[in-house]
Design an enzyme around this catalytic site. Structure first.
Site, mmCIF file in Angstrom:
data_model
loop_
_atom_site.group_PDB
_atom_site.id
_atom_site.type_symbol
_atom_site.label_atom_id
_atom_site.label_comp_id
_atom_site.label_asym_id
_atom_site.label_seq_id
_atom_site.Cartn_x
_atom_site.Cartn_y
_atom_site.Cartn_z
ATOM 1 C CG ASP A 149 -5.773 4.708 4.855
ATOM 2 O OD1 ASP A 149 -6.006 3.985 3.937
ATOM 3 O OD2 ASP A 149 -4.677 5.067 5.444
ATOM 4 C CG HIS A 165 -1.548 3.846 4.607
ATOM 5 N ND1 HIS A 165 -2.982 3.340 4.803
ATOM 6 C CD2 HIS A 165 -0.702 2.857 4.098
ATOM 7 C CE1 HIS A 165 -2.981 2.231 4.024
ATOM 8 N NE2 HIS A 165 -1.750 1.955 3.913
ATOM 9 C CB SER A 196 -0.891 -0.052 1.135
ATOM 10 O OG SER A 196 -0.297 0.078 2.403
#
Length: 155
Positions: A115, A85, A46
């Site tokens: 997210d 992230h 990711s």
């Protein structure tokens, strides 16, 4: 017989010394970085191209304020693994005690959407308290052994 016992004792002592040294080193790293998890392994794609699966990341949780562009590791309550992230938005809310509460929205560099669906139900953001650290460095591919041992090599 006496020499054999002495040799066995020295071997056991050496093993105990190594294990204790690793444990004390880890605890020292936790204290220095302010994070319960100062070193983690990236387990997904990711964050490509910034990080690849198997990269070893180093965290520090000394910075109190999170900024857009930072890369925090967030461990949401009830989730089995943390998420690394990039921060895309930071909002603030004034609490009743006058303190500012940071609300953080993240997104994987390699993901199409943010997210907001990954946090606690009904809350489209993460809180600063859920951040276990900010990434300050990494070593490519050094965490592959960990992925192999966890059986996650082919995910």
């Amino acid at each position: 017989m006496k020499n054999a016992l002495r040799l066995l004792f020295l071997q056991i002592f050496a093993i105990v010394w190594v294990v204790a040294s690793v444990f004390l080193g880890w605890e020292g790293l936790c204290i220095v970085t302010g994070s319960k998890y100062p070193i983690l392994v990236v387990t997904s794609e990711s964050m490509e191209p910034a990080f690849q699966r198997g990269d070893l990341i180093f965290l520090s949780n000394r910075e109190q304020v999170i900024h857009t562009g930072d890369i925090p590791v967030i461990w949401t309550p009830g989730k089995p693994l943390p998420m690394v992230h990039r921060v895309i938005t930071v909002n603030y809310e004034v609490e009743t005690n006058g303190h500012l509460k940071q609300m953080i929205l993240t997104k994987g560099d390699n993901n199409a959407i943010d997210d907001s669906f990954m946090y606690l139900p009904g809350r489209p953001f993460a809180l600063r308290e859920e951040v276990v650290g900010l990434v300050w460095g990494y070593v490519p591919k050094l965490g592959w052994a960990s992925l192999v041992l966890q059986g996650g090599l082919w995910r």
